[in-house]
Write a protein that holds these residues in place. Sequence first.
Motif, PDB file in Angstrom:
ATOM      1  N   ALA A 155       0.856  -1.183   0.000  1.00 15.61           N
ATOM      2  CA  ALA A 155       0.000   0.000   0.000  1.00 15.61           C
ATOM      3  C   ALA A 155       0.888   1.227   0.000  1.00 15.61           C
ATOM      4  O   ALA A 155       1.704   1.412   0.902  1.00 15.61           O
ATOM      5  CB  ALA A 155      -0.910   0.009   1.224  1.00 15.61           C
ATOM      6  N   ALA A 156       0.759   2.054  -1.018  1.00 16.38           N
ATOM      7  CA  ALA A 156       1.619   3.232  -1.146  1.00 16.38           C
ATOM      8  C   ALA A 156       0.773   4.498  -1.159  1.00 16.38           C
ATOM      9  O   ALA A 156      -0.318   4.524  -1.733  1.00 16.38           O
ATOM     10  CB  ALA A 156       2.433   3.141  -2.430  1.00 16.38           C
ATOM     11  N   PRO A 157       1.277   5.569  -0.526  1.00 17.98           N
ATOM     12  CA  PRO A 157       0.566   6.850  -0.605  1.00 17.98           C
ATOM     13  C   PRO A 157       0.517   7.342  -2.045  1.00 17.98           C
ATOM     14  O   PRO A 157       1.381   7.039  -2.858  1.00 17.98           O
ATOM     15  CB  PRO A 157       1.421   7.780   0.270  1.00 17.98           C
ATOM     16  CG  PRO A 157       2.255   6.884   1.112  1.00 17.98           C
ATOM     17  CD  PRO A 157       2.482   5.659   0.307  1.00 17.98           C
ATOM     18  N   ARG A 158      -0.516   8.117  -2.353  1.00 20.27           N
ATOM     19  CA  ARG A 158      -0.669   8.654  -3.695  1.00 20.27           C
ATOM     20  C   ARG A 158      -0.629  10.170  -3.653  1.00 20.27           C
ATOM     21  O   ARG A 158      -0.908  10.784  -2.629  1.00 20.27           O
ATOM     22  CB  ARG A 158      -2.013   8.195  -4.285  1.00 20.27           C
ATOM     23  CG  ARG A 158      -2.139   6.690  -4.398  1.00 20.27           C
ATOM     24  CD  ARG A 158      -3.581   6.297  -4.653  1.00 20.27           C
ATOM     25  NE  ARG A 158      -4.429   6.687  -3.540  1.00 20.27           N
ATOM     26  CZ  ARG A 158      -5.752   6.536  -3.534  1.00 20.27           C
ATOM     27  NH1 ARG A 158      -6.346   6.052  -4.599  1.00 20.27           N
ATOM     28  NH2 ARG A 158      -6.459   6.897  -2.487  1.00 20.27           N
ATOM     29  N   LYS A 159      -0.297  10.773  -4.783  1.00 23.35           N
ATOM     30  CA  LYS A 159      -0.352  12.223  -4.858  1.00 23.35           C
ATOM     31  C   LYS A 159      -1.805  12.673  -4.802  1.00 23.35           C
ATOM     32  O   LYS A 159      -2.691  12.029  -5.344  1.00 23.35           O
ATOM     33  CB  LYS A 159       0.299  12.702  -6.165  1.00 23.35           C
ATOM     34  CG  LYS A 159       1.799  12.474  -6.226  1.00 23.35           C
ATOM     35  CD  LYS A 159       2.368  13.024  -7.515  1.00 23.35           C
ATOM     36  CE  LYS A 159       3.879  12.820  -7.557  1.00 23.35           C
ATOM     37  NZ  LYS A 159       4.462  13.338  -8.817  1.00 23.35           N
ATOM     38  N   ARG A 160      -2.054  13.772  -4.121  1.00 22.39           N
ATOM     39  CA  ARG A 160      -3.438  14.243  -3.990  1.00 22.39           C
ATOM     40  C   ARG A 160      -3.465  15.759  -4.104  1.00 22.39           C
ATOM     41  O   ARG A 160      -2.484  16.454  -3.878  1.00 22.39           O
ATOM     42  CB  ARG A 160      -4.042  13.795  -2.661  1.00 22.39           C
ATOM     43  CG  ARG A 160      -3.283  14.309  -1.440  1.00 22.39           C
ATOM     44  CD  ARG A 160      -3.955  13.882  -0.150  1.00 22.39           C
ATOM     45  NE  ARG A 160      -3.219  14.364   0.995  1.00 22.39           N
ATOM     46  CZ  ARG A 160      -2.238  13.737   1.584  1.00 22.39           C
ATOM     47  NH1 ARG A 160      -1.855  12.571   1.119  1.00 22.39           N
ATOM     48  NH2 ARG A 160      -1.610  14.255   2.619  1.00 22.39           N
ATOM     49  N   ASN A 161      -4.625  16.268  -4.434  1.00 21.38           N
ATOM     50  CA  ASN A 161      -4.870  17.697  -4.500  1.00 21.38           C
ATOM     51  C   ASN A 161      -5.061  18.232  -3.087  1.00 21.38           C
ATOM     52  O   ASN A 161      -5.909  17.733  -2.348  1.00 21.38           O
ATOM     53  CB  ASN A 161      -6.138  17.934  -5.332  1.00 21.38           C
ATOM     54  CG  ASN A 161      -6.444  19.405  -5.506  1.00 21.38           C
ATOM     55  OD1 ASN A 161      -5.923  20.259  -4.781  1.00 21.38           O
ATOM     56  ND2 ASN A 161      -7.297  19.701  -6.472  1.00 21.38           N
ATOM     57  N   PRO A 162      -4.278  19.249  -2.663  1.00 26.57           N
ATOM     58  CA  PRO A 162      -4.447  19.789  -1.310  1.00 26.57           C
ATOM     59  C   PRO A 162      -5.867  20.244  -1.016  1.00 26.57           C
ATOM     60  O   PRO A 162      -6.304  20.218   0.140  1.00 26.57           O
ATOM     61  CB  PRO A 162      -3.457  20.958  -1.269  1.00 26.57           C
ATOM     62  CG  PRO A 162      -2.443  20.640  -2.319  1.00 26.57           C
ATOM     63  CD  PRO A 162      -3.193  19.913  -3.400  1.00 26.57           C
ATOM     64  N   ASP A 163      -6.607  20.666  -2.036  1.00 27.38           N
ATOM     65  CA  ASP A 163      -7.985  21.116  -1.824  1.00 27.38           C
ATOM     66  C   ASP A 163      -8.898  19.979  -1.403  1.00 27.38           C
ATOM     67  O   ASP A 163     -10.020  20.217  -0.950  1.00 27.38           O
ATOM     68  CB  ASP A 163      -8.534  21.749  -3.104  1.00 27.38           C
ATOM     69  CG  ASP A 163      -7.830  23.058  -3.439  1.00 27.38           C
ATOM     70  OD1 ASP A 163      -7.234  23.649  -2.515  1.00 27.38           O
ATOM     71  OD2 ASP A 163      -7.865  23.472  -4.604  1.00 27.38           O
ATOM     72  N   SER A 164      -8.452  18.742  -1.560  1.00 27.81           N
ATOM     73  CA  SER A 164      -9.285  17.592  -1.211  1.00 27.81           C
ATOM     74  C   SER A 164      -9.169  17.212   0.253  1.00 27.81           C
ATOM     75  O   SER A 164      -9.754  16.235   0.692  1.00 27.81           O
ATOM     76  CB  SER A 164      -8.915  16.387  -2.078  1.00 27.81           C
ATOM     77  OG  SER A 164      -7.607  15.924  -1.750  1.00 27.81           O
ATOM     78  N   THR A 165      -8.405  17.993   1.029  1.00 29.25           N
ATOM     79  CA  THR A 165      -8.216  17.683   2.449  1.00 29.25           C
ATOM     80  C   THR A 165      -8.904  18.708   3.340  1.00 29.25           C
ATOM     81  O   THR A 165      -8.488  18.945   4.467  1.00 29.25           O
ATOM     82  CB  THR A 165      -6.710  17.612   2.787  1.00 29.25           C
ATOM     83  OG1 THR A 165      -6.096  18.866   2.480  1.00 29.25           O
ATOM     84  CG2 THR A 165      -6.028  16.511   1.997  1.00 29.25           C
ATOM     85  N   TYR A 166     -10.000  19.287   2.844  1.00 30.64           N
ATOM     86  CA  TYR A 166     -10.731  20.324   3.578  1.00 30.64           C
ATOM     87  C   TYR A 166     -11.334  19.806   4.880  1.00 30.64           C
ATOM     88  O   TYR A 166     -11.686  20.588   5.761  1.00 30.64           O
ATOM     89  CB  TYR A 166     -11.853  20.870   2.699  1.00 30.64           C
ATOM     90  CG  TYR A 166     -12.803  19.816   2.183  1.00 30.64           C
ATOM     91  CD1 TYR A 166     -13.955  19.495   2.879  1.00 30.64           C
ATOM     92  CD2 TYR A 166     -12.527  19.137   1.000  1.00 30.64           C
ATOM     93  CE1 TYR A 166     -14.816  18.514   2.417  1.00 30.64           C
ATOM     94  CE2 TYR A 166     -13.369  18.164   0.540  1.00 30.64           C
ATOM     95  CZ  TYR A 166     -14.521  17.849   1.244  1.00 30.64           C
ATOM     96  OH  TYR A 166     -15.358  16.867   0.775  1.00 30.64           O
ATOM     97  N   PHE A 167     -11.465  18.512   5.018  1.00 28.44           N
ATOM     98  CA  PHE A 167     -12.108  17.916   6.189  1.00 28.44           C
ATOM     99  C   PHE A 167     -11.148  17.711   7.359  1.00 28.44           C
ATOM    100  O   PHE A 167     -11.559  17.314   8.444  1.00 28.44           O
ATOM    101  CB  PHE A 167     -12.713  16.557   5.814  1.00 28.44           C
ATOM    102  CG  PHE A 167     -11.736  15.685   5.052  1.00 28.44           C
ATOM    103  CD1 PHE A 167     -10.763  14.956   5.710  1.00 28.44           C
ATOM    104  CD2 PHE A 167     -11.787  15.629   3.673  1.00 28.44           C
ATOM    105  CE1 PHE A 167      -9.857  14.184   5.015  1.00 28.44           C
ATOM    106  CE2 PHE A 167     -10.879  14.848   2.958  1.00 28.44           C
ATOM    107  CZ  PHE A 167      -9.912  14.125   3.633  1.00 28.44           C
ATOM    108  N   LEU A 168      -9.862  17.967   7.154  1.00 26.59           N
ATOM    109  CA  LEU A 168      -8.882  17.714   8.210  1.00 26.59           C
ATOM    110  C   LEU A 168      -9.057  18.690   9.371  1.00 26.59           C
ATOM    111  O   LEU A 168      -9.374  19.865   9.181  1.00 26.59           O
ATOM    112  CB  LEU A 168      -7.464  17.822   7.660  1.00 26.59           C
ATOM    113  CG  LEU A 168      -7.051  16.769   6.636  1.00 26.59           C
ATOM    114  CD1 LEU A 168      -5.607  16.983   6.222  1.00 26.59           C
ATOM    115  CD2 LEU A 168      -7.238  15.361   7.191  1.00 26.59           C
ATOM    116  N   MET A 169      -8.817  18.196  10.587  1.00 29.68           N
ATOM    117  CA  MET A 169      -8.865  19.022  11.796  1.00 29.68           C
ATOM    118  C   MET A 169      -7.521  18.922  12.499  1.00 29.68           C
ATOM    119  O   MET A 169      -6.927  17.835  12.563  1.00 29.68           O
ATOM    120  CB  MET A 169      -9.982  18.554  12.724  1.00 29.68           C
ATOM    121  CG  MET A 169     -11.361  18.609  12.091  1.00 29.68           C
ATOM    122  SD  MET A 169     -12.659  17.956  13.179  1.00 29.68           S
ATOM    123  CE  MET A 169     -12.722  19.250  14.424  1.00 29.68           C
TER     124      MET A 169
END
Length: 404
Positions: A6-20
């Motif tokens: 299982a490897a991390p993938r590149k992601r759009n920073p805008d897709s992490t709006y739910f992080l606290m």
Amino acid sequence: MRNVEAAPRKRNPDSTYFLMDEAALRRRGNLKWSSYGEDVLPAFVAEMDYAVAPAIADALSRIATDQQYGYPTRNGSRTPASVAKLYAERMSRIFDWRPDPENVVVVSDLVQAIFTTVLAFSQEGDGAAIQEPCYPPFREAIVSTGRVFTPVETVDDGNRLSIDFDNLANTIGPQTRLLMLCNPHNPTGGVLDRQDLEKLAELALARDLLIISDEVHCEITFDQFRHIPIASLGEEIARRTITLGSAAKSFNTAGLKCAFVHFGTAELRDRYLKAFPRRVIVPGHAMGIDATIAAWESSHQWQHDVLSYLADMRGLLMQRLKKELPEIRVYAPEGTYMAWLDCSALGLPLPAYDFFLGEAHVVLSAGQTFVTGGEAFARLNFATSETILSEILERMTHAVRTRA
């Protein structure tokens, strides 16, 4: 559970709006973030460190703004019956399983569902078979009500963790009435494939067992793994299956109280309601019902983004453990957001839970609560931010490498 990289993938920073962040999480004041000191990072209880979907937040805000604190409406579109219909439609759309909404009873949560189904469909002295390690309320529901807890072994063949079917067949006795499943599995994260489900179905038919299947994590799977409801295998097995579900795990709303019990026949439903009339079974709370509706009707993007992020955290966890703590034996979870850690090779002087709490200030779920003799095991919840998960793993690694 297959041994999959299982490897991390590149992601759009805008897709992490739910992080606290940690400060916001501690302000929540919930069990996970308030049970230990502020120097301790929690990775135990099964909830996500993420803000709920905007549609859910809006639905709950309307309840508060309009002060909807009286008796809830029992007609229209925000009722137990309407949300049962939504549940049936969602299962059909996602899993090609067509439960009858008339055979769905809305309850408050999964633990209530576990206890009440055990009580309704067995008697004191009857056996209930379930795979170990298992979610602790299963054991409690069986033992505390005078039923016989019948553990089924999990085998590790070096490539996956799976049910020991020979042990299961030999364990089932004449007093065994229930076969209890948890799929996707808590705590190992395994997802049963069709072949394994068919074996279980054949055994249930041959031994005249009733299946109680907890499928609350059904929408949280990774890679090629896909959940298959056991009741979808065919009419014969559906008639002896009771399926437990909820939106709570997939949409992070466990405290809002709304879950489902689906009975394979009207006769099973009526037997349950004879033991626990609708006036006794507390249905989903108005907030839980509204949150569930908002989750299923208007939170698709949130769910997509969260599942993508969880896949990244799963990859991060597996890579870091392989590199920094290779002695810990763990398979990449196929579903759920929990990883089952075998710390036996570390030779810890204490149970893994006590060691990591005392030396790393990290709280995991204690292995011995899932399986007798499981002190060397622990369950880690990776549904948090990359920052917090990285700090958890750094603390664990430092504690192991610097212990006396």
